[in-house]
Design a protein around this motif. Sequence first.
Motif, PDB file in Angstrom:
ATOM      1  N   ALA A 191     -89.371  -9.299 -73.457  1.00 17.79           N
ATOM      2  CA  ALA A 191     -89.301  -8.728 -72.105  1.00 17.79           C
ATOM      3  C   ALA A 191     -87.849  -8.444 -71.711  1.00 17.79           C
ATOM      4  O   ALA A 191     -87.545  -7.387 -71.145  1.00 17.79           O
ATOM      5  CB  ALA A 191     -89.946  -9.680 -71.105  1.00 17.79           C
ATOM      6  N   LEU A 192     -86.950  -9.363 -72.037  1.00 25.14           N
ATOM      7  CA  LEU A 192     -85.533  -9.181 -71.693  1.00 25.14           C
ATOM      8  C   LEU A 192     -84.932  -7.996 -72.443  1.00 25.14           C
ATOM      9  O   LEU A 192     -84.082  -7.272 -71.902  1.00 25.14           O
ATOM     10  CB  LEU A 192     -84.743 -10.452 -72.017  1.00 25.14           C
ATOM     11  CG  LEU A 192     -85.024 -11.677 -71.142  1.00 25.14           C
ATOM     12  CD1 LEU A 192     -84.294 -12.895 -71.686  1.00 25.14           C
ATOM     13  CD2 LEU A 192     -84.608 -11.417 -69.690  1.00 25.14           C
ATOM     14  N   LYS A 193     -85.357  -7.784 -73.677  1.00 19.38           N
ATOM     15  CA  LYS A 193     -84.805  -6.703 -74.499  1.00 19.38           C
ATOM     16  C   LYS A 193     -85.141  -5.315 -73.963  1.00 19.38           C
ATOM     17  O   LYS A 193     -84.506  -4.321 -74.345  1.00 19.38           O
ATOM     18  CB  LYS A 193     -85.292  -6.830 -75.946  1.00 19.38           C
ATOM     19  CG  LYS A 193     -84.604  -7.936 -76.730  1.00 19.38           C
ATOM     20  CD  LYS A 193     -85.101  -7.985 -78.169  1.00 19.38           C
ATOM     21  CE  LYS A 193     -84.342  -9.016 -78.986  1.00 19.38           C
ATOM     22  NZ  LYS A 193     -84.822  -9.100 -80.387  1.00 19.38           N
ATOM     23  N   GLU A 197     -79.385  -2.463 -70.578  1.00 16.08           N
ATOM     24  CA  GLU A 197     -78.158  -2.187 -69.832  1.00 16.08           C
ATOM     25  C   GLU A 197     -77.706  -3.344 -68.952  1.00 16.08           C
ATOM     26  O   GLU A 197     -76.602  -3.334 -68.416  1.00 16.08           O
ATOM     27  CB  GLU A 197     -78.342  -0.935 -68.956  1.00 16.08           C
ATOM     28  CG  GLU A 197     -79.133  -1.143 -67.657  1.00 16.08           C
ATOM     29  CD  GLU A 197     -80.646  -1.195 -67.837  1.00 16.08           C
ATOM     30  OE1 GLU A 197     -81.358  -1.236 -66.823  1.00 16.08           O
ATOM     31  OE2 GLU A 197     -81.110  -1.194 -68.992  1.00 16.08           O
ATOM     32  N   VAL A 198     -78.535  -4.362 -68.779  1.00 13.20           N
ATOM     33  CA  VAL A 198     -78.194  -5.453 -67.862  1.00 13.20           C
ATOM     34  C   VAL A 198     -77.028  -6.273 -68.416  1.00 13.20           C
ATOM     35  O   VAL A 198     -76.918  -6.511 -69.617  1.00 13.20           O
ATOM     36  CB  VAL A 198     -79.415  -6.366 -67.598  1.00 13.20           C
ATOM     37  CG1 VAL A 198     -79.747  -7.222 -68.816  1.00 13.20           C
ATOM     38  CG2 VAL A 198     -79.174  -7.248 -66.384  1.00 13.20           C
ATOM     39  N   GLN A 199     -76.107  -6.674 -67.524  1.00 11.50           N
ATOM     40  CA  GLN A 199     -74.925  -7.436 -67.929  1.00 11.50           C
ATOM     41  C   GLN A 199     -75.062  -8.927 -67.650  1.00 11.50           C
ATOM     42  O   GLN A 199     -74.400  -9.744 -68.280  1.00 11.50           O
ATOM     43  CB  GLN A 199     -73.686  -6.915 -67.198  1.00 11.50           C
ATOM     44  CG  GLN A 199     -73.256  -5.524 -67.641  1.00 11.50           C
ATOM     45  CD  GLN A 199     -71.964  -5.106 -66.982  1.00 11.50           C
ATOM     46  OE1 GLN A 199     -71.713  -5.404 -65.819  1.00 11.50           O
ATOM     47  NE2 GLN A 199     -71.120  -4.409 -67.729  1.00 11.50           N
ATOM     48  N   LYS A 227     -74.841 -13.164 -72.266  1.00 13.63           N
ATOM     49  CA  LYS A 227     -74.976 -12.547 -70.939  1.00 13.63           C
ATOM     50  C   LYS A 227     -75.490 -13.536 -69.887  1.00 13.63           C
ATOM     51  O   LYS A 227     -75.632 -13.173 -68.725  1.00 13.63           O
ATOM     52  CB  LYS A 227     -75.959 -11.367 -70.997  1.00 13.63           C
ATOM     53  CG  LYS A 227     -75.581 -10.246 -71.936  1.00 13.63           C
ATOM     54  CD  LYS A 227     -76.662  -9.161 -71.902  1.00 13.63           C
ATOM     55  CE  LYS A 227     -76.342  -8.016 -72.842  1.00 13.63           C
ATOM     56  NZ  LYS A 227     -77.388  -6.960 -72.788  1.00 13.63           N
ATOM     57  N   THR A 228     -75.810 -14.772 -70.298  1.00 15.63           N
ATOM     58  CA  THR A 228     -76.560 -15.672 -69.418  1.00 15.63           C
ATOM     59  C   THR A 228     -75.689 -16.718 -68.741  1.00 15.63           C
ATOM     60  O   THR A 228     -74.630 -17.099 -69.228  1.00 15.63           O
ATOM     61  CB  THR A 228     -77.656 -16.410 -70.212  1.00 15.63           C
ATOM     62  OG1 THR A 228     -77.028 -17.250 -71.204  1.00 15.63           O
ATOM     63  CG2 THR A 228     -78.589 -15.442 -70.901  1.00 15.63           C
ATOM     64  N   ILE A 229     -76.175 -17.167 -67.580  1.00 16.07           N
ATOM     65  CA  ILE A 229     -75.647 -18.350 -66.909  1.00 16.07           C
ATOM     66  C   ILE A 229     -76.844 -19.180 -66.455  1.00 16.07           C
ATOM     67  O   ILE A 229     -77.948 -18.645 -66.271  1.00 16.07           O
ATOM     68  CB  ILE A 229     -74.751 -18.007 -65.702  1.00 16.07           C
ATOM     69  CG1 ILE A 229     -75.539 -17.203 -64.650  1.00 16.07           C
ATOM     70  CG2 ILE A 229     -73.508 -17.251 -66.130  1.00 16.07           C
ATOM     71  CD1 ILE A 229     -74.783 -17.038 -63.348  1.00 16.07           C
ATOM     72  N   LEU A 230     -76.636 -20.480 -66.305  1.00 15.02           N
ATOM     73  CA  LEU A 230     -77.710 -21.384 -65.891  1.00 15.02           C
ATOM     74  C   LEU A 230     -77.589 -21.727 -64.424  1.00 15.02           C
ATOM     75  O   LEU A 230     -76.488 -21.891 -63.898  1.00 15.02           O
ATOM     76  CB  LEU A 230     -77.673 -22.669 -66.730  1.00 15.02           C
ATOM     77  CG  LEU A 230     -78.132 -22.545 -68.193  1.00 15.02           C
ATOM     78  CD1 LEU A 230     -77.806 -23.815 -68.961  1.00 15.02           C
ATOM     79  CD2 LEU A 230     -79.617 -22.256 -68.260  1.00 15.02           C
ATOM     80  N   GLU A 231     -78.729 -21.856 -63.775  1.00 11.78           N
ATOM     81  CA  GLU A 231     -78.778 -22.215 -62.352  1.00 11.78           C
ATOM     82  C   GLU A 231     -80.002 -23.076 -62.111  1.00 11.78           C
ATOM     83  O   GLU A 231     -81.078 -22.818 -62.670  1.00 11.78           O
ATOM     84  CB  GLU A 231     -78.846 -20.948 -61.508  1.00 11.78           C
ATOM     85  CG  GLU A 231     -78.748 -21.152 -60.011  1.00 11.78           C
ATOM     86  CD  GLU A 231     -77.359 -21.575 -59.572  1.00 11.78           C
ATOM     87  OE1 GLU A 231     -77.191 -22.797 -59.352  1.00 11.78           O
ATOM     88  OE2 GLU A 231     -76.467 -20.716 -59.463  1.00 11.78           O
ATOM     89  N   SER A 232     -79.863 -24.114 -61.306  1.00 14.23           N
ATOM     90  CA  SER A 232     -80.994 -24.993 -60.995  1.00 14.23           C
ATOM     91  C   SER A 232     -81.695 -24.551 -59.713  1.00 14.23           C
ATOM     92  O   SER A 232     -81.057 -24.066 -58.779  1.00 14.23           O
ATOM     93  CB  SER A 232     -80.508 -26.440 -60.825  1.00 14.23           C
ATOM     94  OG  SER A 232     -80.052 -26.956 -62.051  1.00 14.23           O
ATOM     95  N   THR A 233     -83.018 -24.707 -59.710  1.00 13.57           N
ATOM     96  CA  THR A 233     -83.810 -24.452 -58.502  1.00 13.57           C
ATOM     97  C   THR A 233     -84.797 -25.596 -58.309  1.00 13.57           C
ATOM     98  O   THR A 233     -85.071 -26.358 -59.231  1.00 13.57           O
ATOM     99  CB  THR A 233     -84.596 -23.125 -58.616  1.00 13.57           C
ATOM    100  OG1 THR A 233     -85.501 -23.206 -59.729  1.00 13.57           O
ATOM    101  CG2 THR A 233     -83.667 -21.950 -58.817  1.00 13.57           C
TER     102      THR A 233
END
Length: 354
Positions: A191-193, A197-199, A227-233
């Motif tokens: 799905a991500l692929k 163009e997403v950065q 391209k990724t960063i982690l975030e908690s929710t």
Amino acid sequence: MRIAYQDMKKGVIELVPETLDDLWHLSHIIEANDLISSKTTRRIQDTSGEKIRSDRGIKKTFYLGIIVESLNFHIYTGKLRATGTIEKGPEDLIPLGSHHTLEIKLNIPLRIKKEKWSRWTLKRLKQAIEASKKLSAIILVLEDDTADMGLIRQFGVEYYGPLIGHISGKRIEQKDRRKNVVLFYETVVDALKKFKEVQTIVIAGPGFVKGDFHSYLSEKHPEIAKKTILESTGTGGRVGIGEVLKKGTVERITAENRVAWEMRSVNKVLEEISKSSSAVAYGKKQVLDAVNAGAAEQLLVLDKMVRQEDLEKVMDMVERMNGEVIMVSSEHEGGKQLEALGGLAALLRYNFTD
């Protein structure tokens, strides 16, 4: 950014800024002596003669127009303020000709009237509007065997999913369970692929799954992982996507990406200078000579110099010769380094002094 109204015969364009990048573009589109109009809130004092010392007045919101004298944009706080004299407004509330600072806010229409819209200003506006159609980031929220994606566009969030993994419970043999986890992860990767163009991809969620998926990407799909960063929710699904948006993570990263791109361009100039290379020119005289000779492949211009030095013709000339123009913000270290070089630099196709 989008255009809500325009009348070029009168020199009027009404815009709706939708992201921090839009405010940044507007900080270079709006110039001194422009008439800008928008909603504003101002504290109105009691003029009845019965005002007491503790009375700080009443806040009222109304439509106000000012003739711009100065602009102030803070890239990290995302605030754009224009100061000038009041030209339009309810005369029973504010005296015309007095000074006012108008804060330009996201999703609030702003009308700009110019004596003349230059070609470069209109081009910059067009670029900002085109950028609003592109995907700026993806928020991927993972919880157990469910993944939801929020595609962040300048007009809002486009939801994608959910993707279901059908992963067996922890009591089932670990080997089979991991096999299903990998199948689920590969479904998410596919799905991500689709969005090449997403950065920026923000991987979020309430538990350990986000970290495990990030580790999987680092091992199997490093081109995506970078391209990724982690975030908690606190939760998953669309509510989790909303949590990430409220934290301002996406807007911060988008601004940082643009700054990083500008910094790389300035660093390339500095590298060439350090090598005493003939592939670089800096300072007004050198750069103008290079542009006139058709040697400028990439022109770097400090944002605040465009108005001061009337460089629009030079910028147009570079583009007509298939060169690239990069406007560098004076708000970061790269901008300060460019300013120390005279505010102008160019990477050259060839040594034009030969």
